[in-house]
Enzyme design. Structure first.
Site, short mmCIF file in Angstrom:
data_model
loop_
_atom_site.label_atom_id
_atom_site.label_comp_id
_atom_site.label_asym_id
_atom_site.label_seq_id
_atom_site.Cartn_x
_atom_site.Cartn_y
_atom_site.Cartn_z
N HIS A 35 55.12 -51.48 -44.78
CA HIS A 35 53.92 -52.08 -44.03
C HIS A 35 53.38 -53.03 -44.99
O HIS A 35 52.70 -54.25 -44.44
CB HIS A 35 52.77 -50.93 -43.89
CG HIS A 35 51.95 -51.23 -43.03
ND1 HIS A 35 51.84 -51.09 -41.66
CD2 HIS A 35 50.52 -51.46 -43.49
CE1 HIS A 35 50.61 -51.42 -41.10
NE2 HIS A 35 49.94 -51.63 -42.13
N ASP A 38 46.62 -52.90 -17.35
CA ASP A 38 45.06 -52.43 -18.16
C ASP A 38 45.46 -51.34 -18.94
O ASP A 38 45.71 -50.27 -18.91
CB ASP A 38 44.29 -51.84 -16.84
CG ASP A 38 43.08 -51.38 -17.30
OD1 ASP A 38 42.60 -51.27 -18.59
OD2 ASP A 38 42.23 -51.21 -16.03
N GLU A 52 49.13 -56.23 -35.21
CA GLU A 52 49.37 -55.23 -36.33
C GLU A 52 50.66 -55.65 -36.77
O GLU A 52 51.63 -55.45 -36.23
CB GLU A 52 49.15 -53.98 -35.99
CG GLU A 52 49.41 -53.14 -37.16
CD GLU A 52 49.12 -51.45 -36.82
OE1 GLU A 52 48.44 -51.36 -36.08
OE2 GLU A 52 49.71 -50.64 -37.46
N LYS A 65 48.41 -42.42 -32.06
CA LYS A 65 48.38 -43.80 -32.32
C LYS A 65 49.29 -44.79 -32.46
O LYS A 65 49.68 -45.90 -31.87
CB LYS A 65 47.15 -44.03 -33.37
CG LYS A 65 46.51 -45.38 -33.57
CD LYS A 65 47.48 -46.28 -34.41
CE LYS A 65 46.68 -47.51 -34.58
NZ LYS A 65 47.56 -48.63 -35.25
C1 MEV Z 1 49.96 -47.23 -37.93
O1 MEV Z 1 49.45 -48.03 -36.93
C2 MEV Z 1 50.82 -46.12 -37.04
C3 MEV Z 1 50.99 -44.78 -37.98
O2 MEV Z 1 50.05 -44.24 -38.71
C4 MEV Z 1 51.61 -44.01 -37.07
C5 MEV Z 1 51.93 -42.46 -37.41
O3 MEV Z 1 51.36 -42.16 -38.56
O4 MEV Z 1 52.85 -41.88 -36.96
C6 MEV Z 1 52.21 -45.24 -38.88
#
Ligand code: MEV
Length: 438
Positions: free
Chosen positions: A392, A295, A85, A279
């Site tokens: 991003h 793992d 990513e 995430k």
């Molecule tokens: C993207 O991979 C991760 C985010 O969505 C985490 C978040 O929203 O805190 C930017």
């Protein structure tokens, strides 16, 4: 064209490639070429990779990067990360730099206990189980002495074995709940070997236990397996500084700190947000876990269970402002190894561990927790200020340009152009076409 096959695993690698290319791909010649193009040029290295799993056809590349400038407990780290990513490594590096000037990261190990269970069914008089277990326990420990000998020499081994009755949840269900110290090994093989022997000993001892009826002595072992839920194999990582040190472009430090605290509070109470918040943490955690040959599925499963430990899914990070000091921290259950498994087999894993200074498992737990905390800080910092799309999409620009087949000089011009233009698929396509038509 799609067809089943008998004895696929017995075919040679090129036979496998031919078969899959011919039966499952549109252009067999191109597919074969692609699979072969991704082989390592050194057959010895390729063989190592081939033998990790079954039916290997080729290798699947992911970028291997480092995020430098992490100051952790007073020591500098360049953290290896394997991830596809865009912007994750850049975000980690930014967070590392940001905290470098504000005291760096602190981390401590809360515990290192691993867990395994023998699940069994016993439908007799449960009142007989405690005394059966009392005489069984030393026999269980004895029965695995050959397996535990070396681990004990190094200071690890079995911590405890408990008899747990879950009869109220599932009729007849009981377990041997076992805890282990596996030092620098993740310990899956060690734990599972102990558990399978415990299961045999449990069965054989039940057969000869005089207080059991013939039916009771035939207790049924359902399965023996380690648990990836390790809430006592826990690491804490933290950053803190006076709010006045957090002044951002145009935002006073106190206001910025309050926004971060608010964002964490939202993730604490709202599962939709908590999942995305976590995430983002796992972007950092998984990348280091993967780079160091651990793992990541086990880590993911354990971490998310931990996020729900209080009965609802919640944030893995915490934040507060107290007496003008902003603190931001994470607690993560991480069963990691720096010996065994892939660590001595995969050349890139070996290098990743070397870059980290050959860490112990405890040290690696701290590095991974810091990578998760840094990632969350970087995400929240963007989210509560500029929004994440700005950074991003800039990172994503390169992917788009590569996909659109832009030349190096076109890429250079467009990177320049998009410094002050909004990146979208359509705007990039349009700008590229414009250059190409000139
Ligand atoms: C993207 O991979 C991760 C985010 O969505 C985490 C978040 O929203 O805190 C930017």
């Amino acid at each position: 064209m799609n067809t089943p096959v008998e004895g696929f695993s017995k075919l040679s690698k090129s036979e496998k490639i031919n078969w899959i290319a011919e039966h499952y791909t549109k252009n067999p010649i191109a597919s074969k070429k692609l699979l072969e193009q991704y082989w390592n040029e050194d057959p010895k290295v390729q063989k190592v990779h081939d033998e990790f799993i079954e039916n290997t056809l080729s290798n699947y590349y992911l970028p291997f990067a480092v995020a430098p400038n992490f100051l952790l407990n007073g020591k500098f780290y360049a953290i290896p990360m394997v991830i596809e990513e865009s912007s994750v490594v850049a975000a980690a590096s930014n967070a590392a730099k940001f905290w470098l000037n504000r005291g760096g990261f602190k981390s401590e190990i809360v515990g290192t206990e691993k867990v395994g269970q023998v699940h069994f069914m016993f439908h007799g008089d449960t009142g007989k189980l405690p005394s059966f277990f009392q005489q069984l326990k030393p026999k269980l420990i004895n029965s695995v002495s050959a397996i535990t000998k070396n681990m004990e020499k190094r200071g690890g081994g079995i911590n405890n074995i408990e008899l747990r009755s879950l009869d109220d949840k599932l009729k007849g269900y009981h377990q041997l709940h076992c805890t282990f110290e596996t030092l620098d090994a993740m310990g899956a093989n060690f734990i599972n070997s102990c558990l399978e022997q415990f299961a045999k000993t449990l069965k054989s001892e039940a057969k000869t236990y005089s207080a059991f009826t013939p039916e009771e002595s035939e207790l049924e072992v359902v399965m023996s397996i380690l648990s990836n839920y390790v809430p006592q194999c826990l690491v804490k990582a933290e950053v803190s500084c006076p709010v006045s040190d957090l002044d951002q472009a145009g935002i006073p430090g106190k206001e910025f700190a309050e926004k971060i605290v608010r964002a964490v509070e939202i993730a604490k109470v709202e599962p939709h947000r908590a999942v995305t918040h976590n995430k983002g943490i796992m972007n950092g955690v998984d990348a280091v876990v993967l780079a160091t040959g651990n793992d990541f599925r086990a880590i993911e499963a354990g971490v998310h269970a931990y996020a729900a430990k209080d009965g609802h899914y919640s944030s893995l990070t915490h934040a507060k402002i107290e007496d003008g000091i902003f603190s931001f921290w994470i607690e993560l259950p991480l069963a990691l190894g720096t010996v065994g498994g892939l660590t001595s087999l995969h050349p890139m894993v070996k290098l990743a561990l070397e870059i980290l200074g050959e860490p112990t498992a405890k040290e690696l737990m701290q590095v991974v927790a810091v990578a998760g905390l840094a990632q969350n800080f970087a995400a929240l910092r963007s989210l509560v200020t500029t929004g994440i799309q700005k950074g991003h999409m800039k990172m994503h620009l390169m992917n788009m340009l590569n996909q659109m087949g832009a030349t190096e000089s076109e890429k250079q011009q467009l990177v320049q152009y998009f410094k002050d233009h909004t990146v979208t698929n359509a705007s990039v396509k349009e700008a590229l076409e414009k250059i190409q038509s000139q």
